[in-house]
Design a protein around this motif. Sequence first.
Motif: not given
Ligand code: CMP
Length: 152
Positions: A13-15, A53-58, A61-63, A65-67, A95-97, A106-108, A113-121
């Motif tokens: 459960v994200k911040p 945790h998020y190495a695959e997203h380094e 563009p959103f990395y 903000g994600l960190v 869905a992520t968004n 939960v997200r629905g 918002a996509i960055t503060p999207n409540l949780l990671h699984a």
């Molecule tokens: P999470 O499931 O934690 O995995 C990667 C996270 O990147 C994702 O949730 C979102 O919070 C964040 N993120 C921000 N922008 C995007 C994007 N355009 N596409 C995918 N993930 C994004």
Amino acid sequence: MAEGTLERTLVLVKPDGVKRGLMGKILDRFELKGLKVVAVRLVQVTPELAARHYAEHEGKPFYPGLVQHITSGPVLALALEGRSAIAVTRLLTGATNPQVAAPGTVRGDFGLAITPNLLHASDSPASAERELGLYFHAEDYLAYTRSDEKFL
Ligand code: CMP
């Protein structure tokens, strides 16, 4: 006969979820479904842990903000166990968004918002194993029987 491999998965459960007071409501979704909470921690994620945790997203563009977001306050780390726990948890997460996540997820139900999207699984057995190892040690996992386990 129940089907599906017994699995463990990581949910954070994200911040935004913690600060909005949604920890209980989110945990409720997973518990009511029948997933067993086998380890829990409230964690302040450091930039180093976020990078692992998020190495695959380094580089995406959103990395940055994600960190920034995942380190902006405590996260509730949950290890959940159950049949097909990884896929079931992802379905309940949505869905992520959150703007397009299905109602009932939960997200629905709780996000916009996509960055503060409540949780990671975790999204696969390999991810679950790797990510659980970032937040929990072997001795953190507790074994017990739910009273409804024969139906799960
Ligand atoms: P999470 O499931 O934690 O995995 C990667 C996270 O990147 C994702 O949730 C979102 O919070 C964040 N993120 C921000 N922008 C995007 C994007 N355009 N596409 C995918 N993930 C994004």
